[in-house]
Design an enzyme around this catalytic site. Structure first.
Site, PDB file in Angstrom:
ATOM      1  N   TYR A 160      -1.340  17.337 -14.496  1.00  0.00           N
ATOM      2  CA  TYR A 160      -1.522  16.308 -13.482  1.00  0.00           C
ATOM      3  C   TYR A 160      -0.715  15.051 -13.842  1.00  0.00           C
ATOM      4  O   TYR A 160       0.024  14.510 -13.011  1.00  0.00           O
ATOM      5  CB  TYR A 160      -3.006  15.961 -13.359  1.00  0.00           C
ATOM      6  CG  TYR A 160      -3.302  14.885 -12.333  1.00  0.00           C
ATOM      7  CD1 TYR A 160      -3.417  15.205 -10.980  1.00  0.00           C
ATOM      8  CD2 TYR A 160      -3.464  13.550 -12.713  1.00  0.00           C
ATOM      9  CE1 TYR A 160      -3.679  14.225 -10.042  1.00  0.00           C
ATOM     10  CE2 TYR A 160      -3.725  12.565 -11.774  1.00  0.00           C
ATOM     11  CZ  TYR A 160      -3.836  12.907 -10.438  1.00  0.00           C
ATOM     12  OH  TYR A 160      -4.091  11.927  -9.510  1.00  0.00           O
ATOM     13  N   LYS A 164       2.604  13.443 -11.834  1.00  0.00           N
ATOM     14  CA  LYS A 164       2.613  12.096 -11.276  1.00  0.00           C
ATOM     15  C   LYS A 164       3.770  11.261 -11.823  1.00  0.00           C
ATOM     16  O   LYS A 164       4.332  10.423 -11.107  1.00  0.00           O
ATOM     17  CB  LYS A 164       1.270  11.409 -11.547  1.00  0.00           C
ATOM     18  CG  LYS A 164       0.129  11.983 -10.715  1.00  0.00           C
ATOM     19  CD  LYS A 164       0.375  11.841  -9.219  1.00  0.00           C
ATOM     20  CE  LYS A 164      -0.787  12.285  -8.369  1.00  0.00           C
ATOM     21  NZ  LYS A 164      -0.540  12.135  -6.918  1.00  0.00           N
ATOM     22  N   THR A 194     -13.701   9.737  -4.648  1.00  0.00           N
ATOM     23  CA  THR A 194     -13.163  10.768  -3.768  1.00  0.00           C
ATOM     24  C   THR A 194     -13.591  12.141  -4.266  1.00  0.00           C
ATOM     25  O   THR A 194     -14.041  12.305  -5.400  1.00  0.00           O
ATOM     26  CB  THR A 194     -11.615  10.725  -3.736  1.00  0.00           C
ATOM     27  OG1 THR A 194     -11.118  11.036  -5.050  1.00  0.00           O
ATOM     28  CG2 THR A 194     -11.103   9.355  -3.322  1.00  0.00           C
TER      29      THR A 194
END
Length: 265
Positions: A160, A164, A194
Site C-alpha cells: 500500500y 501511494k 471510512t
C-alpha cells in the site's frame, strides 16, 4: 459549474465528496466496480442532492482491460472533464494479486489511475481549467520495481505504502508534462472514518468529512490554480514535502518506463 469524475465513489470519502459536490450543482460522474451498487449510489445521490446530473460508470480497477472498456465508454458519452479525482484505492483484499500476477494494491492504487488518466487526458484538455487530484497517503515507501512487476511479494502495508509513493512520483511527472493541467497529490488525512480504514485498522483518528472537505476545496477553489505538482498533506493542513523519491527524476523515469511497458496493449 464543473464536470467532475470521481473514481471509487460508491463508498467512503469518494461517495461523500460526490454528494457534497452534487449539492452545489456540479455534474458528477461516479465510478464503481459493482453495477448494482453503482446504480443504487447514483439514485441515492440524486435523491439526497436534488441533482439529476449524476452518471455512473462501471470498471474493475484490478483489470486493465476493464479500465480501457470504461474509458472508451466515457469518451463516447462525455464531452469534457473539468476535474478528475483519482480516489479509488484498496488496502485489504481477499485477492492479493490480480489476474496478471500484480499486487492488487499496485494495480488499483497506481496502475489503474495511471491508465485511466492517460486515456482521459484528451477530455481534460477540453476544459478551460482542468485539474487532476491524486489521492496519496501519509504512508509512502520506496518503490520496489521487482514488487511492482510481481517478481517479489510484499506485506499489505508495504504494498500500500509503495503504491501511494508511486502515485505521488507519477504526479510530479504529470505536472511537468502537462503545463495546462493543474495536478495535485493529496494525503486526505490519516485513519479517516471510512470502510477501508475500518477493515485495515479497526479504528480511526478523524472523521471522513476531513477528507471530503479538502477534496471539495481542491476540486473547486481558485486558490490552488498555481500549485500543480505539489503535495498537500491534510494531516498538517498545508502543502508539504512528500517522500524524497517523489522528486528524484531518475527514479521517476525508471518507474514510468516500467509502468508504460506493463500497460502496453
Amino acid at each position: 459549474m464543473k464536470t467532475i469524475f470521481i473514481t471509487g465513489s460508491t463508498d467512503g470519502i469518494g461517495k461523500l465528496t460526490a454528494i457534497k459536490l452534487a449539492k452545489f450543482g456540479h455534474s458528477i460522474y461516479i465510478h464503481g466496480r459493482n453495477p448494482e451498487k453503482l446504480l443504487r449510489t447514483v439514485t441515492e445521490i440524486k435523491e439526497i442532492t436534488n441533482n439529476e446530473n449524476i452518471i455512473g460508470f462501471v470498471g474493475d480497477f484490478s483489470d486493465f482491460n476493464s479500465v480501457r472498456e470504461m474509458t472508451s465508454k466515457i469518451k463516447q458519452e462525455v464531452s469534457k472533464i473539468d476535474v478528475l479525482i483519482n480516489n479509488a484505492g484498496i488496502f485489504k483484499s481477499p485477492a492479493t494479486h490480480n489476474k496478471d500476477g500484480i499486487d492488487i494494491r499496485f494495480a488499483v492504487n497506481y496502475l489503474a489511475p495511471f491508465l485511466l488518466t492517460e486515456e482521459l487526458i484528451t477530455l481534460l484538455k477540453k476544459s478551460t481549467a482542468p485539474r487532476i487530484i491524486n489521492l496519496s497517503s501519509a504512508a509512502q515507501s520506496v518503490v520496489s520495481l521487482d514488487a511492482l512487476l510481481g517478481k517479489s511479494h510484499l506485506s499489505e502495508q508495504e504494498a500500500y505504502a509503495q503504491s501511494k509513493l508511486a502515485l505521488t512520483m507519477w504526479t510530479t511527472k504529470l505536472a511537468k508534462e502537462f503545463n495546462n493541467v493543474n495536478i495535485i497529490a493529496v494525503n486526505p488525512g490519516s485513519l479517516l472514518n471510512t470502510k477501508m480504514v475500518k477493515e485495515a485498522y479497526g479504528n480511526h483518528w478523524s472523521s471522513a468529512e476531513k477528507g471530503v472537505d479538502i477534496l471539495f476545496d481542491l476540486a473547486t477553489s481558485d486558490k490552488y490554480s498555481n500549485d500543480s505538482g505539489k503535495y498537500f498533506d491534510n494531516d498538517k493542513g498545508f502543502f508539504s514535502k512528500a517522500h524524497g523519491d517523489a522528486y528524484d527524476q531518475n527514479k521517476i523515469d525508471q518507474l514510468i518506463s516500467i509502468t508504460n511497458s506493463m500497460l502496453a496493449k
